[in-house]
Design an enzyme around this catalytic site. Structure first.
Site, short mmCIF file in Angstrom:
data_model
loop_
_atom_site.label_atom_id
_atom_site.label_comp_id
_atom_site.label_asym_id
_atom_site.label_seq_id
_atom_site.Cartn_x
_atom_site.Cartn_y
_atom_site.Cartn_z
N TYR A 1 -7.89 2.33 3.73
CA TYR A 1 -8.82 2.23 3.93
C TYR A 1 -9.52 3.29 4.47
CZ TYR A 1 -6.20 -2.03 5.46
OH TYR A 1 -5.54 -3.01 6.30
N LYS B 1 1.04 -7.32 7.57
CA LYS B 1 1.21 -6.19 7.92
C LYS B 1 2.51 -6.24 8.35
CE LYS B 1 -3.63 -5.64 7.93
NZ LYS B 1 -5.03 -5.86 9.07
N HIS C 1 -3.54 -8.44 5.48
CA HIS C 1 -4.81 -8.51 4.85
C HIS C 1 -5.26 -9.58 4.01
CE1 HIS C 1 -7.57 -5.71 2.89
NE2 HIS C 1 -7.45 -5.65 1.73
N GLU D 1 -7.43 -3.33 -4.91
CA GLU D 1 -6.93 -2.98 -3.98
C GLU D 1 -5.27 -3.38 -5.06
OE1 GLU D 1 -8.21 -5.22 -1.05
OE2 GLU D 1 -8.94 -4.05 -0.10
N ASN E 1 -2.77 -7.59 12.67
CA ASN E 1 -3.27 -8.32 13.08
C ASN E 1 -3.15 -9.65 11.90
OD1 ASN E 1 -5.27 -7.52 10.85
ND2 ASN E 1 -6.88 -8.07 11.86
P1 GDP Z 1 -10.83 -7.24 7.97
O1 GDP Z 1 -11.48 -7.91 6.42
O2 GDP Z 1 -10.79 -9.05 8.46
O3 GDP Z 1 -9.29 -7.34 7.95
O4 GDP Z 1 -12.16 -6.73 8.69
P2 GDP Z 1 -12.21 -5.51 8.82
O5 GDP Z 1 -11.89 -4.78 7.18
O6 GDP Z 1 -13.46 -5.29 9.65
O7 GDP Z 1 -11.16 -3.86 9.18
C1 GDP Z 1 -10.32 -3.61 9.04
C2 GDP Z 1 -8.82 -3.81 9.62
O8 GDP Z 1 -9.34 -2.28 10.33
C3 GDP Z 1 -8.06 -4.84 10.45
O9 GDP Z 1 -7.85 -5.94 9.76
C4 GDP Z 1 -7.98 -4.77 11.29
O10 GDP Z 1 -7.07 -4.07 11.65
C5 GDP Z 1 -8.53 -3.11 11.58
N1 GDP Z 1 -9.37 -2.75 13.24
C6 GDP Z 1 -10.80 -3.82 12.78
N2 GDP Z 1 -11.53 -3.54 13.74
C7 GDP Z 1 -10.39 -3.47 14.87
C8 GDP Z 1 -10.60 -2.84 16.07
O11 GDP Z 1 -11.46 -2.20 16.86
N3 GDP Z 1 -9.73 -2.12 16.55
C9 GDP Z 1 -8.06 -1.47 15.90
N4 GDP Z 1 -7.35 -0.94 16.45
N5 GDP Z 1 -8.61 -1.87 14.30
C10 GDP Z 1 -9.03 -2.64 13.92
#
Ligand code: GDP
Length: 139
Positions: free
Chosen positions: A51, A11, A117, A128, A114
């Site tokens: 997303y 990222k 991905h 994807e 973070n």
């Molecule tokens: P992943 O599968 O571990 O990437 O997590 P998710 O599918 O739940 O979320 C997708 C992405 O959305 C995450 O990797 C973060 O970059 C972002 N994200 C998830 N939760 C949050 C949040 O509470 N706040 C913000 N700003 N971004 C979030």
């Protein structure tokens, strides 16, 4: 049976921090083979599409803005049990909860920014991979 490919992005935060090489070394050392890779930048439209599943979440706008804020590295990785093993390598979504030695523990700064991905299912890995790469770009 578990599939053998996953999809990842390094990222914008990790790219900006100079961690492309560190992340790729961890990917290689964990036994993943690079099947496709590109250095690119997502438009806000493309990031929103990628997303779309999170459209209703409160952080969607922030996520789209972040993911289109700078260049990323997109890649398709191959290994037995790729999706599950890669999720283990990257660690929990929130770096504060990520296990020691994981990519997110080492390089992520917040739940939003973070570092990497990783696809969450074999089905999504394929979707994807095809979103980012033509068949002729995967080897
Ligand atoms: P992943 O599968 O571990 O990437 O997590 P998710 O599918 O739940 O979320 C997708 C992405 O959305 C995450 O990797 C973060 O970059 C972002 N994200 C998830 N939760 C949050 C949040 O509470 N706040 C913000 N700003 N971004 C979030």
């Amino acid at each position: 049976m578990a599939g053998n490919i996953t999809f990842t992005m390094i990222k914008p935060d990790a790219v900006k921090a100079g961690n492309i090489g560190n992340v790729l070394a961890m990917v290689n050392n964990a036994g993943f083979r690079i099947k496709a890779m590109k250095y690119t930048k997502l438009s806000a439209e493309k990031a929103g599409e990628f997303y779309a599943v999170h459209k209703e979440r409160p952080f969607y706008g922030e996520l789209v803005e972040f993911m289109s804020s700078g260049p990323i590295v997109a890649a398709v990785l191959e290994k037995d049990n790729a999706v599950e093993d890669y999720r283990k390598l990257i660690g929990a979504t929130n770096p504060a909860e990520a296990a020691d030695g994981t990519i997110r523990k080492l390089y992520a700064t917040s739940i939003g920014e973070n570092a990497v991905h990783g696809a969450d299912s074999d089905e999504n890995a394929l979707i994807e991979a095809n979103f980012h790469f033509a068949g002729t770009e995967m080897f």
